[in-house]
Scaffold this motif. Structure first.
Motif, mmCIF file in Angstrom:
data_model
loop_
_atom_site.group_PDB
_atom_site.id
_atom_site.type_symbol
_atom_site.label_atom_id
_atom_site.label_comp_id
_atom_site.label_asym_id
_atom_site.label_seq_id
_atom_site.Cartn_x
_atom_site.Cartn_y
_atom_site.Cartn_z
ATOM 1 N N LYS A 39 0.834 -1.201 0.000
ATOM 2 C CA LYS A 39 0.000 0.000 0.000
ATOM 3 C C LYS A 39 0.873 1.257 0.000
ATOM 4 C CE LYS A 39 -4.069 -1.930 2.305
ATOM 5 N NZ LYS A 39 -4.945 -1.870 3.499
ATOM 6 N N ALA A 40 1.953 1.218 0.783
ATOM 7 C CA ALA A 40 2.871 2.361 0.810
ATOM 8 C C ALA A 40 3.504 2.569 -0.558
ATOM 9 C CB ALA A 40 3.948 2.140 1.876
ATOM 10 N N PHE A 41 3.808 1.459 -1.242
ATOM 11 C CA PHE A 41 4.406 1.578 -2.564
ATOM 12 C C PHE A 41 3.399 2.119 -3.572
ATOM 13 C CE2 PHE A 41 6.067 -0.092 -6.640
ATOM 14 C CZ PHE A 41 7.316 0.485 -6.592
ATOM 15 N N ALA A 42 2.132 1.726 -3.427
ATOM 16 C CA ALA A 42 1.089 2.270 -4.302
ATOM 17 C C ALA A 42 0.978 3.773 -4.126
ATOM 18 C CB ALA A 42 -0.248 1.592 -4.011
ATOM 19 N N ALA A 43 1.069 4.243 -2.865
ATOM 20 C CA ALA A 43 1.033 5.685 -2.606
ATOM 21 C C ALA A 43 2.267 6.362 -3.204
ATOM 22 C CB ALA A 43 0.954 5.946 -1.108
ATOM 23 N N TYR A 44 3.412 5.695 -3.112
ATOM 24 C CA TYR A 44 4.654 6.224 -3.697
ATOM 25 C C TYR A 44 4.490 6.400 -5.206
ATOM 26 C CZ TYR A 44 9.589 6.362 -5.116
ATOM 27 O OH TYR A 44 10.788 6.710 -5.667
ATOM 28 N N GLN A 45 3.894 5.418 -5.861
ATOM 29 C CA GLN A 45 3.670 5.519 -7.302
ATOM 30 C C GLN A 45 2.728 6.663 -7.650
ATOM 31 O OE1 GLN A 45 2.705 1.200 -8.229
ATOM 32 N NE2 GLN A 45 4.004 1.704 -9.968
ATOM 33 N N ARG A 46 1.655 6.808 -6.858
ATOM 34 C CA ARG A 46 0.696 7.876 -7.132
ATOM 35 C C ARG A 46 1.347 9.253 -7.061
ATOM 36 N NH1 ARG A 46 -2.659 5.087 -3.596
ATOM 37 N NH2 ARG A 46 -2.310 6.683 -1.989
ATOM 38 N N ASN A 47 2.308 9.371 -6.166
ATOM 39 C CA ASN A 47 2.924 10.680 -5.926
ATOM 40 C C ASN A 47 4.263 10.847 -6.637
ATOM 41 O OD1 ASN A 47 0.896 11.704 -4.078
ATOM 42 N ND2 ASN A 47 1.644 10.179 -2.643
ATOM 43 N N PHE A 48 4.584 9.925 -7.559
ATOM 44 C CA PHE A 48 5.867 9.984 -8.256
ATOM 45 C C PHE A 48 5.742 10.937 -9.450
ATOM 46 C CE2 PHE A 48 9.371 8.416 -10.938
ATOM 47 C CZ PHE A 48 10.378 8.366 -10.003
ATOM 48 N N HIS A 49 5.770 12.213 -9.169
ATOM 49 C CA HIS A 49 5.721 13.243 -10.196
ATOM 50 C C HIS A 49 6.234 14.533 -9.574
ATOM 51 C CE1 HIS A 49 2.218 15.019 -8.191
ATOM 52 N NE2 HIS A 49 1.759 13.779 -8.065
ATOM 53 N N TYR A 50 6.546 15.481 -10.415
ATOM 54 C CA TYR A 50 7.002 16.784 -9.933
ATOM 55 C C TYR A 50 5.800 17.666 -9.611
ATOM 56 C CZ TYR A 50 11.701 15.576 -11.544
ATOM 57 O OH TYR A 50 12.914 14.964 -11.726
ATOM 58 N N GLN A 51 5.979 18.518 -8.620
ATOM 59 C CA GLN A 51 4.946 19.485 -8.283
ATOM 60 C C GLN A 51 5.192 20.764 -9.063
ATOM 61 O OE1 GLN A 51 2.209 18.981 -6.323
ATOM 62 N NE2 GLN A 51 1.551 21.011 -6.994
ATOM 63 N N ARG A 52 4.277 21.090 -9.943
ATOM 64 C CA ARG A 52 4.418 22.294 -10.769
ATOM 65 C C ARG A 52 3.324 23.292 -10.412
ATOM 66 N NH1 ARG A 52 5.208 17.950 -14.229
ATOM 67 N NH2 ARG A 52 7.329 17.800 -15.054
ATOM 68 N N GLY A 53 3.744 24.468 -10.037
ATOM 69 C CA GLY A 53 2.770 25.520 -9.776
ATOM 70 C C GLY A 53 1.896 25.210 -8.570
ATOM 71 N N GLY A 54 0.598 25.447 -8.713
ATOM 72 C CA GLY A 54 -0.335 25.243 -7.626
ATOM 73 C C GLY A 54 -0.894 26.528 -7.052
ATOM 74 N N PHE A 55 -0.282 27.652 -7.428
ATOM 75 C CA PHE A 55 -0.781 28.934 -6.940
ATOM 76 C C PHE A 55 -1.975 29.389 -7.776
ATOM 77 C CE2 PHE A 55 3.595 28.963 -5.425
ATOM 78 C CZ PHE A 55 3.417 29.410 -4.121
ATOM 79 N N SER A 56 -2.982 29.903 -7.095
ATOM 80 C CA SER A 56 -4.148 30.452 -7.763
ATOM 81 C C SER A 56 -4.668 31.615 -6.919
ATOM 82 C CB SER A 56 -5.238 29.386 -7.946
ATOM 83 O OG SER A 56 -6.353 29.905 -8.637
ATOM 84 N N LEU A 57 -4.096 32.786 -7.171
ATOM 85 C CA LEU A 57 -4.435 33.965 -6.381
ATOM 86 C C LEU A 57 -5.515 34.791 -7.087
ATOM 87 C CD1 LEU A 57 -0.826 35.072 -5.362
ATOM 88 C CD2 LEU A 57 -2.385 33.542 -4.142
ATOM 89 N N PRO A 58 -6.347 35.539 -6.392
ATOM 90 C CA PRO A 58 -6.325 35.719 -4.933
ATOM 91 C C PRO A 58 -6.931 34.543 -4.187
ATOM 92 C CG PRO A 58 -8.153 36.898 -5.893
ATOM 93 C CD PRO A 58 -7.382 36.333 -7.048
ATOM 94 N N VAL A 59 -6.727 34.499 -2.862
ATOM 95 C CA VAL A 59 -7.271 33.438 -2.032
ATOM 96 C C VAL A 59 -8.084 34.058 -0.899
ATOM 97 C CG1 VAL A 59 -5.379 31.865 -2.516
ATOM 98 C CG2 VAL A 59 -5.210 33.417 -0.569
ATOM 99 N N GLU A 60 -8.889 33.216 -0.250
ATOM 100 C CA GLU A 60 -9.612 33.679 0.918
ATOM 101 C C GLU A 60 -8.616 33.995 2.025
ATOM 102 O OE1 GLU A 60 -12.545 30.886 2.100
ATOM 103 O OE2 GLU A 60 -13.434 30.723 0.100
#
Length: 397
Positions: A293-314
């Motif tokens: 199960k831990a390895f399945a989670a590792y596979q799901r998250n095996f990617h780069y984090q790009r961006g993620g900002f979406s302003l303005p925010v609450e």
């Protein structure tokens, strides 16, 4: 090229279908897909490249390199000393020095550029979503008859997208068996490559809109056939067995047997018996459902984090509290369920720690939740909180 947000792997491969690609080419053999001048027009142009290069503070000798006739140019030849915002001295590529070397035929290599434009980020994201790997992005700007690099192989799959000019690629018969980014595969000399690349398998002229796929280990080289060329290369690294061994190593650390001393060499029988016990215990750890199960989670998250900002925010963070009493968790076989007076609901594999963390708190913020589980994406966390809210486990304050 479709809108950056909507780009898919199918768009990148078109007119080849994903089914045909995975059935005939992926991890098997090279593929050249002519695309026409407009296919990747928005991905990279001279205007876009100049805009990126003029972001002077972004670049360093590691992120911006020059290569001439198969050799990297020393940073001292194209960089000048500069000070960062804290007054520390560093080397920074200098436009005048870089331009002078380019005029001599040097190739420009811009590394790790996948977050610098929405189009580059979208292409990397689309590749990762379809291939389950990490897509690292480099740009190559070359000039007629001056090769940047000699014949070589890469330790990742290559998706080369051509955007400006023409370049002739030679793909060779030689292919190493699953090379990885390890010194054992990175330090081969020119003579080794010449001996193992084999005969030319195919020669391809890349034009704007074309895509070239090369499986890792495939020998190749390229030479600009027009006055100037640009192509963007997405190198995709997949999850491999060594990644599973890394997780297994972490499990072994918690087992006293693996932390115990090996018997002294003089007692060969005891050493052999101990090694046998280690092998048996290792097999047991490797088969644990929790590790899988831990390895399945590792596979799901095996990617780069790009961006993620979406302003303005609450201005206020979202706070939650437990919305109903009597909530708990229970293991059923290899799975976990969320229990209440009304019944049981399965917990998605890999998210048991997240649910347990929520149940242990009277109140918390979404920011605290994100800090507790940084390995999951914001979308995954938001989906889980939304589902828990729908089940009346939590509610917004």
């Amino acid at each position: 090229m479709p809108n950056a947000v909507d780009l898919t792997f199918e768009d990148i491969l078109a007119p080849i279908s994903t089914e045909e690609f995975f059935a005939k080419y992926h991890d098997r053999k090279p593929l050249h897909i002519p695309g026409g001048g407009d296919k990747f027009k928005s991905l990279m142009s001279w205007e876009t490249l100049n805009g990126l290069l003029n972001m002077t503070s972004v670049w360093s000798p590691a992120s911006l390199q020059l290569a001439l006739d198969g050799e990297l140019v020393p940073p001292s030849q194209y960089c000048r000393s500069a000070a960062d915002t804290e007054g520390r001295q560093l080397l920074q590529p200098d436009a005048e020095l870089v331009t002078a070397l380019l005029q001599q035929g040097a190739s420009l290599v811009a590394n790790d550029i996948d977050t610098l434009t929405p189009e580059l980020a979208a292409t990397g994201n689309a590749l990762e979503a379809a291939l389950g790997g990490k897509a690292q992005t480099n740009l190559y700007c070359s000039w007629r008859e001056h090769p940047a690099f000699r014949s070589h192989f890469d330790t990742h799959d290559v998706y080369a997208i051509h955007t400006v000019g023409e370049k002739v690629w030679q793909v060779y018969e030689g292919r190493l068996d699953n090379p990885i980014a390890h010194p054992g595969y990175k330090n081969f000399g020119h003579d080794y490559h010449e001996k193992h690349k084999g005969q030319v398998l195919t020669e391809i002229t890349m034009r704007p809109g074309d895509l070239l796929y090369l499986p890792r280990g495939q020998y190749h080289d390229a030479l600009a056939s027009s006055d100037s060329t640009i192509h963007v290369s997405f190198g995709v690294t997949a999850v491999i067995g060594l990644d599973f061994l890394t997780l297994l190593y972490d499990q072994a650390i918690a087992d006293p047997l693996f932390r115990s001393n090996i018997p002294l060499p003089a007692d060969a029988g005891a050493v052999q018996e101990h090694l046998t016990r280690l092998a048996e215990r290792l097999a047991g750890l490797a088969g644990q459902p929790e590790l899988h199960k831990a390895f399945a989670a590792y596979q799901r998250n095996f990617h780069y984090q790009r961006g993620g900002f979406s302003l303005p925010v609450e201005t206020a963070a979202s706070f939650y509290r437990i919305g109903a009493s009597g909530m708990g968790m229970k293991q059923q076989g290899t799975d976990w369920v969320l229990t209440s007076k009304k019944g049981k609901v399965p917990i998605p594999a890999g998210f048991e720690p997240h649910v347990r963390w929520v149940l242990e708190r009277e109140s918390f913020s979404s920011i605290e939740f994100g800090m507790a589980f940084p390995e999951t994406t914001a979308e995954e966390r938001e989906t889980l909180l939304r589902n828990l809210s729908a089940m009346k486990v939590i509610q917004r304050i």
